[in-house]
Design a protein around this motif. Structure first.
Motif, PDB file in Angstrom:
ATOM      1  N   ALA A  19      37.388  33.154  27.230  1.00  0.00           N
ATOM      2  CA  ALA A  19      37.439  34.542  26.773  1.00  0.00           C
ATOM      3  C   ALA A  19      38.584  35.298  27.449  1.00  0.00           C
ATOM      4  CB  ALA A  19      36.107  35.230  27.060  1.00  0.00           C
ATOM      5  N   ALA A  20      38.796  35.045  28.738  1.00  0.00           N
ATOM      6  CA  ALA A  20      39.884  35.714  29.455  1.00  0.00           C
ATOM      7  C   ALA A  20      41.242  35.295  28.903  1.00  0.00           C
ATOM      8  CB  ALA A  20      39.798  35.391  30.946  1.00  0.00           C
ATOM      9  N   ARG A  66      37.637  39.571  37.350  1.00  0.00           N
ATOM     10  CA  ARG A  66      36.975  40.828  36.981  1.00  0.00           C
ATOM     11  C   ARG A  66      35.637  40.587  36.298  1.00  0.00           C
ATOM     12  NH1 ARG A  66      40.789  45.228  36.263  1.00  0.00           N
ATOM     13  NH2 ARG A  66      39.940  45.791  34.238  1.00  0.00           N
ATOM     14  N   THR A  67      35.355  39.363  35.884  1.00  0.00           N
ATOM     15  CA  THR A  67      34.064  39.044  35.258  1.00  0.00           C
ATOM     16  C   THR A  67      33.247  38.094  36.128  1.00  0.00           C
ATOM     17  OG1 THR A  67      35.149  37.298  33.967  1.00  0.00           O
ATOM     18  CG2 THR A  67      34.891  39.427  32.909  1.00  0.00           C
ATOM     19  N   PRO A 115      40.938  48.678  31.937  1.00  0.00           N
ATOM     20  CA  PRO A 115      39.490  48.858  31.850  1.00  0.00           C
ATOM     21  C   PRO A 115      38.748  47.554  32.118  1.00  0.00           C
ATOM     22  CG  PRO A 115      40.592  49.867  29.967  1.00  0.00           C
ATOM     23  CD  PRO A 115      41.623  49.063  30.704  1.00  0.00           C
ATOM     24  N   VAL A 116      37.635  47.650  32.842  1.00  0.00           N
ATOM     25  CA  VAL A 116      36.861  46.454  33.172  1.00  0.00           C
ATOM     26  C   VAL A 116      36.067  46.008  31.966  1.00  0.00           C
ATOM     27  CG1 VAL A 116      35.098  45.506  34.684  1.00  0.00           C
ATOM     28  CG2 VAL A 116      36.701  47.197  35.556  1.00  0.00           C
ATOM     29  N   PRO A 117      36.267  44.749  31.473  1.00  0.00           N
ATOM     30  CA  PRO A 117      35.526  44.293  30.328  1.00  0.00           C
ATOM     31  C   PRO A 117      34.126  43.842  30.705  1.00  0.00           C
ATOM     32  CG  PRO A 117      36.992  42.564  31.074  1.00  0.00           C
ATOM     33  CD  PRO A 117      37.226  43.754  31.967  1.00  0.00           C
ATOM     34  N   ALA A 118      33.256  43.781  29.718  1.00  0.00           N
ATOM     35  CA  ALA A 118      31.925  43.239  29.956  1.00  0.00           C
ATOM     36  C   ALA A 118      32.009  41.747  30.151  1.00  0.00           C
ATOM     37  CB  ALA A 118      31.015  43.565  28.775  1.00  0.00           C
TER      38      ALA A 118
END
Length: 214
Positions: free
Chosen positions: A150-151, A142-143, A207-210
């Motif tokens: 971080a994931a 997703r990133t 929700p999609v993270p930055a």
């Protein structure tokens, strides 16, 4: 006699989404099978497993958001960017997998005391670890295929908050491993593509993270 003015209210017509027919289903199944083979090919050097999964996860995310797969140039660029951190992630993941597999084999063959209860508990722990790893792979996809550290932190915080999702992801991964042992080796990459898609579908409402740096 006073004329009654005609109503000027417009009637809103909501379009009915087209239903997918068997050709759409077959096309989607073929795409996922090809994705699985692409991951298997990219993971042949073994230590490139994590970058391959990250690139596949990013492609699945693009597919879910835009409705189309990324082009080959984009995927190759993502794979190259994922290599530095992905090699270390692969080494750690493979070492952990080897230790857990050795533990399971030792319990199953009676080399380590504990019997059935210890074997069952270890199997549950392995499934939970697999589910966590699967959700981390989805988060990395997703990133854009980067941000393993971080994931991993983000999923570690969310798993206790979403135990149902964690349990479902563990079930998907455990079932994929079990079927991978039972089916012919040529079908394992296809199974992997379907498992990745199932994990992304499971996590689709998150929700999609930055994007965060790795």
């Amino acid at each position: 006699m006073t004329a009654v003015p005609a109503s000027t209210d417009a009637v809103t017509v909501h379009p009915v989404p087209a239903r997918a027919d068997w050709r759409d289903t077959a096309r989607e199944a073929t795409d996922l099978a090809l994705l699985g083979f692409a991951v298997a090919l990219a993971a042949l050097p073994v230590l490139t497993l994590a970058p391959a999964l990250a690139t596949a996860g990013a492609a699945l995310h693009d597919r879910s958001v835009t409705g189309s797969w990324p082009d080959a140039r984009t995927s190759l660029a993502r794979f190259g960017r994922a290599l530095p951190a992905g090699l270390a992630v692969s080494a750690v993941a493979l070492a952990a997998a080897a230790l857990l597999a050795a533990d399971l084999v030792a319990l199953a063959t009676g080399r380590v005391p504990g019997g059935g209860p210890a074997l069952a508990l270890t199997a549950v722990v392995v499934a939970a670890v697999l589910g966590y790893a699967g959700l981390v792979t989805v988060a990395v996809g997703r990133t854009g295929g980067r941000g393993w550290r971080a994931a991993a932190r983000r999923v570690a915080r969310s798993c206790p908050e979403r135990p149902g999702v964690w349990a479902a992801a563990s079930g998907i991964c455990a079932l994929a491993v079990l079927l991978g042992v039972l089916v012919t080796p040529v079908a394992v990459p296809i199974l992997g593509g379907y498992a990745l898609a199932a994990l992304h579908a499971l996590d689709a409402r998150r929700p999609v993270p930055a994007p965060e740096p790795s």
